[in-house]
Motif scaffolding. Structure first.
Motif, PDB file in Angstrom:
ATOM      1  N   UNK A 125       0.776  -1.230   0.000  1.00  0.00           N
ATOM      2  CA  UNK A 125       0.000   0.000   0.000  1.00  0.00           C
ATOM      3  C   UNK A 125       0.808   1.281   0.000  1.00  0.00           C
ATOM      4  N   UNK A 126       0.297   2.300   0.695  1.00  0.00           N
ATOM      5  CA  UNK A 126       0.835   3.664   0.581  1.00  0.00           C
ATOM      6  C   UNK A 126       2.265   3.783   1.075  1.00  0.00           C
ATOM      7  N   UNK A 127       2.699   2.937   2.019  1.00  0.00           N
ATOM      8  CA  UNK A 127       4.069   3.021   2.509  1.00  0.00           C
ATOM      9  C   UNK A 127       5.043   2.225   1.647  1.00  0.00           C
ATOM     10  N   UNK A 128       4.517   1.349   0.813  1.00  0.00           N
ATOM     11  CA  UNK A 128       5.375   0.576  -0.069  1.00  0.00           C
ATOM     12  C   UNK A 128       5.765   1.374  -1.297  1.00  0.00           C
ATOM     13  N   UNK A 129       6.976   1.164  -1.764  1.00  0.00           N
ATOM     14  CA  UNK A 129       7.427   1.818  -2.990  1.00  0.00           C
ATOM     15  C   UNK A 129       6.454   1.511  -4.122  1.00  0.00           C
ATOM     16  N   UNK A 130       5.988   2.512  -4.817  1.00  0.00           N
ATOM     17  CA  UNK A 130       5.011   2.477  -5.899  1.00  0.00           C
ATOM     18  C   UNK A 130       3.568   2.455  -5.408  1.00  0.00           C
ATOM     19  N   UNK A 131       3.353   2.289  -4.095  1.00  0.00           N
ATOM     20  CA  UNK A 131       2.011   2.390  -3.533  1.00  0.00           C
ATOM     21  C   UNK A 131       1.021   1.358  -4.044  1.00  0.00           C
ATOM     22  N   UNK A 132       1.485   0.145  -4.303  1.00  0.00           N
ATOM     23  CA  UNK A 132       0.641  -0.900  -4.872  1.00  0.00           C
ATOM     24  C   UNK A 132      -0.233  -1.573  -3.825  1.00  0.00           C
ATOM     25  N   UNK A 133      -1.417  -2.005  -4.258  1.00  0.00           N
ATOM     26  CA  UNK A 133      -2.294  -2.872  -3.476  1.00  0.00           C
ATOM     27  C   UNK A 133      -2.618  -4.100  -4.312  1.00  0.00           C
ATOM     28  N   UNK A 134      -3.078  -5.159  -3.645  1.00  0.00           N
ATOM     29  CA  UNK A 134      -3.493  -6.356  -4.350  1.00  0.00           C
ATOM     30  C   UNK A 134      -2.332  -7.260  -4.712  1.00  0.00           C
ATOM     31  N   UNK A 135      -2.645  -8.522  -4.978  1.00  0.00           N
ATOM     32  CA  UNK A 135      -1.626  -9.493  -5.370  1.00  0.00           C
ATOM     33  C   UNK A 135      -1.370  -9.359  -6.866  1.00  0.00           C
ATOM     34  N   UNK A 136      -0.108  -9.096  -7.196  1.00  0.00           N
ATOM     35  CA  UNK A 136       0.267  -8.921  -8.596  1.00  0.00           C
ATOM     36  C   UNK A 136       1.560  -9.695  -8.875  1.00  0.00           C
ATOM     37  N   UNK A 137       1.693 -10.183 -10.089  1.00  0.00           N
ATOM     38  CA  UNK A 137       2.907 -10.860 -10.549  1.00  0.00           C
ATOM     39  C   UNK A 137       3.710  -9.891 -11.424  1.00  0.00           C
ATOM     40  N   UNK A 212     -11.086   0.298  -6.855  1.00  0.00           N
ATOM     41  CA  UNK A 212     -10.572   0.717  -5.539  1.00  0.00           C
ATOM     42  C   UNK A 212      -9.769  -0.400  -4.877  1.00  0.00           C
ATOM     43  N   UNK A 213      -8.566  -0.710  -5.387  1.00  0.00           N
ATOM     44  CA  UNK A 213      -7.765  -1.805  -4.811  1.00  0.00           C
ATOM     45  C   UNK A 213      -7.441  -1.625  -3.331  1.00  0.00           C
ATOM     46  N   UNK A 214      -7.344  -0.383  -2.852  1.00  0.00           N
ATOM     47  CA  UNK A 214      -6.999  -0.187  -1.453  1.00  0.00           C
ATOM     48  C   UNK A 214      -8.089  -0.695  -0.512  1.00  0.00           C
ATOM     49  N   UNK A 215      -9.307  -0.869  -1.032  1.00  0.00           N
ATOM     50  CA  UNK A 215     -10.404  -1.364  -0.199  1.00  0.00           C
ATOM     51  C   UNK A 215     -10.585  -2.879  -0.304  1.00  0.00           C
ATOM     52  N   UNK A 216      -9.776  -3.525  -1.108  1.00  0.00           N
ATOM     53  CA  UNK A 216      -9.902  -4.973  -1.219  1.00  0.00           C
ATOM     54  C   UNK A 216      -9.636  -5.639   0.135  1.00  0.00           C
TER      55      UNK A 216
END
Length: 462
Positions: A125-137, A212-216
């Motif tokens: 999420x927001x603290x991770x580099x690139x601000x990603x949410x969800x499982x991604x390959x 809205x991936x942040x709400x997953x």
């Protein structure tokens, strides 16, 4: 290998034991500005050709989380190369990767060269580099320059270390992710094509909207739970950080090295929220689905108070064979789960190396009074029987080969076996007439092990 009692028909005064590895100390420390809070806790280590490679998380003093890269020529002394890939405070002289954190790397044997390396991550999420949410390959040709897959793998926010790999036993990809049911546990999913959306069972009370991936939600019942606390665990213990390895040196053997989290009481009874201690346990499986925790003895114990790994430890994904030894790595910290302080704590944590004997995670042990094992009927091919065994100085082991009905076979009875006094991974068993067992190849036989003060790790016909 003796990872359970699958092959055992009878035993007397022997027990299946978990054997902790040898701790050899830290090999990588927090010493860069982007590591100014800590290194770890999640990552991957592998030997790729002649080079040892490590992908690991790092957190700076602001709480920003990165995924970094280190290399080594011996697996002990590590270098953090300047990759020039990511800008950090105006400079690209760093080892930060263009990836979100909290993921693991694997080499995909089914992929084209341009997609040789795969990375499975939640992103944090927001603290991770690139601000990603969800499982991604993500995928890469060199393990450094990465591209995200266009589709999310799962519309779930499975916190901390998740992983995937190609399982050649079933001919599919398999992923293990952190879940909650209702406390921390581990889910598993089988995947035909890792770059297409993974199967899951949506809950009616949750939203999986792509807008809205942040709400997953975090995974609960969307995926099958394969490992969790049970009635034999203390009520304040759960598990995460699965670290599953399909063991490459035996057929149908899987190991899991989860972190067991002992929760302290929440305030006002306790000092901090979400606080406690973590060590590393061991579980075994024949299929990666049904897991056996054996005696539940701790596999990697916390260090003594004040040592760098005295509060929390997490195994990194990966296992490297060096001769008859197996190397693994873990992240360790000298504070408990809820005791971190971004404002005050600087350059915390380290990556440590442990060494295990080949096939040595578990063993059938007999004490000084002696004991014995008799296997179920087995059929083998080969001409010699070798043992992974440790009798030390005062121990002894003999082997008898029996027919299917349990009768000693002439020339292979216990009295004809030459006593074994050895600590070897491939000790050839000899009888008075020699070591050739090929006349029994292809026929159902039983093995009887009679031993004293001995650890028997595995047997193999070669």
């Amino acid at each position: 290998m003796f990872i359970d009692d699958l092959l055992i028909e009878y035993s007397n005064r022997v027990s299946l034991k978990i054997n902790p590895p040898l701790k050899t100390g830290p090999v990588l420390h927090a010493d860069k500005p982007w590591e100014s809070h800590r290194v770890g806790a999640y990552g991957t280590v592998m030997k790729d050709g002649a080079l040892y490679k490590m992908w690991y998380d790092a957190i700076d003093e602001k709480g920003n989380i990165f995924h970094c890269y280190a290399i080594s020529t011996d697996g002990i002394h590590w270098e953090k190369p300047n990759l020039g890939l990511v800008d950090y405070h105006g400079s690209r002289n760093n080892n930060i990767l263009p990836l979100p954190p909290c993921g693991t790397v694997f080499i995909d044997p089914k992929a084209p060269p341009a997609q040789k390396y795969k990375y499975v991550t939640y992103g944090h999420g927001r603290k991770g580099f690139l601000g990603e949410y969800g499982i991604r390959v993500w995928w890469s040709e060199d393990g450094l320059r990465w591209k995200p897959n266009s589709d999310y793998a799962l519309p779930l926010n499975a916190d901390t270390q998740n992983q995937a790999f190609w399982d050649d036993r079933i001919g599919k990809y398999v992923a293990y992710l952190r879940a909650w049911h209702p406390m921390r546990c581990i889910a598993r999913v089988e995947i035909e094509d890792i770059l297409k959306p993974w199967p899951y069972k949506p809950r009616e009370d949750k939203s999986y909207s792509p807008e809205n991936p942040s709400s997953w939600p975090v995974p609960t019942t969307e995926l099958p739970i394969v490992f969790k606390y049970d009635d034999f665990d203390p009520e304040n213990v759960d598990h995460y950080n699965p670290c599953v390895v399909k063991y490459p040196y035996a057929r149908d053997v899987y190991y899991m090295f989860p972190s067991a989290y002992l929760h302290f009481p929440e305030p006002p009874l306790g000092k901090r929220h979400n606080d406690g201690l973590l060590d590393i346990q061991l579980a075994t499986s024949r299929d990666g689905i049904e897991w056996n925790r054996l005696s539940r003895d701790t596999y990697v114990r916390l260090g003594r108070m004040g040592e760098m790994d005295s509060g929390m430890i997490y195994m990194l994904v990966g296992m490297i064979r060096e001769g008859d030894d197996l190397w693994m790595y873990y992240a360790g910290y000298d504070y408990s789960h809820g005791a971190y302080d971004l404002e005050k704590m600087r350059y915390k944590g380290a990556i440590f190396r442990v060494v295990q004997r080949l096939d040595g995670f578990t063993s059938y042990d007999a004490g000084f009074k002696g004991g014995e094992l008799i296997t179920k009927p087995i059929i083998f091919t080969g001409s010699r029987l070798t043992l992974n065994v440790d009798t030390s100085a005062t121990g002894e082991l003999k082997v008898e080969i029996q027919d299917e009905d349990g009768k000693p076979i002439t020339n292979f009875d216990l009295n004809s076996c030459k006593p074994i006094h050895a600590n070897e991974c491939f000790k050839v068993v000899e009888w008075q007439h020699g070591d050739d067992v090929s006349p029994l190849s292809g026929k159902p036989i039983r093995l009887r092990f009679s031993m004293r003060n001995t650890k028997l790790y595995a047997f193999q016909f070669v």
